[in-house]
Design a protein around this motif. Structure first.
Motif, PDB file in Angstrom:
ATOM      1  N   GLU A  58       0.818  -1.216   0.000  1.00 12.44           N
ATOM      2  CA  GLU A  58       0.000   0.000   0.000  1.00 12.44           C
ATOM      3  C   GLU A  58       0.849   1.262   0.000  1.00 12.44           C
ATOM      4  O   GLU A  58       0.309   2.368  -0.013  1.00 12.44           O
ATOM      5  CB  GLU A  58      -0.887   0.021   1.246  1.00 12.44           C
ATOM      6  CG  GLU A  58      -1.899  -1.092   1.302  1.00 12.44           C
ATOM      7  CD  GLU A  58      -2.644  -1.121   2.611  1.00 12.44           C
ATOM      8  OE1 GLU A  58      -3.884  -0.976   2.576  1.00 12.44           O
ATOM      9  OE2 GLU A  58      -1.987  -1.288   3.670  1.00 12.44           O
ATOM     10  N   ALA A  59       2.165   1.106   0.015  1.00 20.90           N
ATOM     11  CA  ALA A  59       3.063   2.251   0.141  1.00 20.90           C
ATOM     12  C   ALA A  59       3.796   2.540  -1.158  1.00 20.90           C
ATOM     13  O   ALA A  59       4.045   1.653  -1.964  1.00 20.90           O
ATOM     14  CB  ALA A  59       4.073   1.979   1.251  1.00 20.90           C
ATOM     15  N   ILE A  60       4.143   3.798  -1.330  1.00 22.11           N
ATOM     16  CA  ILE A  60       5.030   4.237  -2.401  1.00 22.11           C
ATOM     17  C   ILE A  60       6.138   5.035  -1.730  1.00 22.11           C
ATOM     18  O   ILE A  60       5.871   5.940  -0.937  1.00 22.11           O
ATOM     19  CB  ILE A  60       4.314   5.124  -3.436  1.00 22.11           C
ATOM     20  CG1 ILE A  60       3.189   4.364  -4.121  1.00 22.11           C
ATOM     21  CG2 ILE A  60       5.322   5.650  -4.463  1.00 22.11           C
ATOM     22  CD1 ILE A  60       2.371   5.223  -5.074  1.00 22.11           C
ATOM     23  N   HIS A  61       7.371   4.697  -2.053  1.00 24.22           N
ATOM     24  CA  HIS A  61       8.525   5.426  -1.513  1.00 24.22           C
ATOM     25  C   HIS A  61       9.152   6.229  -2.642  1.00 24.22           C
ATOM     26  O   HIS A  61       9.457   5.688  -3.700  1.00 24.22           O
ATOM     27  CB  HIS A  61       9.550   4.454  -0.917  1.00 24.22           C
ATOM     28  CG  HIS A  61      10.757   5.141  -0.375  1.00 24.22           C
ATOM     29  ND1 HIS A  61      10.737   5.824   0.822  1.00 24.22           N
ATOM     30  CD2 HIS A  61      12.006   5.280  -0.869  1.00 24.22           C
ATOM     31  CE1 HIS A  61      11.928   6.332   1.047  1.00 24.22           C
ATOM     32  NE2 HIS A  61      12.720   6.022   0.026  1.00 24.22           N
ATOM     33  N   VAL A  62       9.342   7.514  -2.418  1.00 21.58           N
ATOM     34  CA  VAL A  62      10.005   8.388  -3.387  1.00 21.58           C
ATOM     35  C   VAL A  62      11.354   8.760  -2.796  1.00 21.58           C
ATOM     36  O   VAL A  62      11.434   9.223  -1.657  1.00 21.58           O
ATOM     37  CB  VAL A  62       9.185   9.673  -3.655  1.00 21.58           C
ATOM     38  CG1 VAL A  62       9.925  10.594  -4.617  1.00 21.58           C
ATOM     39  CG2 VAL A  62       7.798   9.324  -4.190  1.00 21.58           C
ATOM     40  N   GLY A  63      12.406   8.546  -3.553  1.00 25.12           N
ATOM     41  CA  GLY A  63      13.735   8.878  -3.067  1.00 25.12           C
ATOM     42  C   GLY A  63      14.664   9.301  -4.178  1.00 25.12           C
ATOM     43  O   GLY A  63      14.399   9.062  -5.353  1.00 25.12           O
TER      44      GLY A  63
END
Length: 125
Positions: A58-63
């Motif tokens: 359910e998560a999106i990580h932006v890096g």
């Protein structure tokens, strides 16, 4: 949606969030100092998932760091997007890329739509 910051910086992250006037916009922040592990290691991402009360799917990580952010998040099944503001990062073809945080909104919306469709399909089976 919940918005969090995961950082390899020390405890000063919370002060910076407050100084920038972002406290009301950020649901949580987690630092490598607090997690006892830095990106790309799983514990910092797992703590963020717990704070957000979501699963990895359910998560999106932006890096902005391919190895630390993208590979670290992918390592525990979190979908990830590389922010390449100046176009200077060598990006593998299998990595979604944005050039500004403004570019993430449509991506999140399309990701949410895909998740909804996938959930509906699973429920039909």
């Amino acid at each position: 949606l919940k918005l969090g910051i995961i950082s390899n910086m020390g405890f000063e992250l919370h002060q910076i969030i407050a100084q920038l006037g972002l406290t009301e916009l950020i649901d949580f922040g987690i630092t490598s100092s607090e997690a006892g592990a830095a990106k790309p290691h799983p514990p910092i991402f797992q703590i963020a998932l717990t704070k957000a009360a979501v699963s990895n799917t359910e998560a999106i990580h932006v890096g902005d760091d391919y190895e630390g952010d993208i590979l670290g998040a992918r390592g525990i099944g979190i979908h990830s997007v590389l922010i390449n503001r100046e176009g200077k990062i060598d990006v593998p073809s299998n990595c979604p890329v944005i050039t500004s945080l403004e570019d993430i909104a449509p991506y999140v919306e399309s990701y949410e739509s895909a998740q909804i469709l996938e959930t509906r399909a699973r429920n039909r089976d």
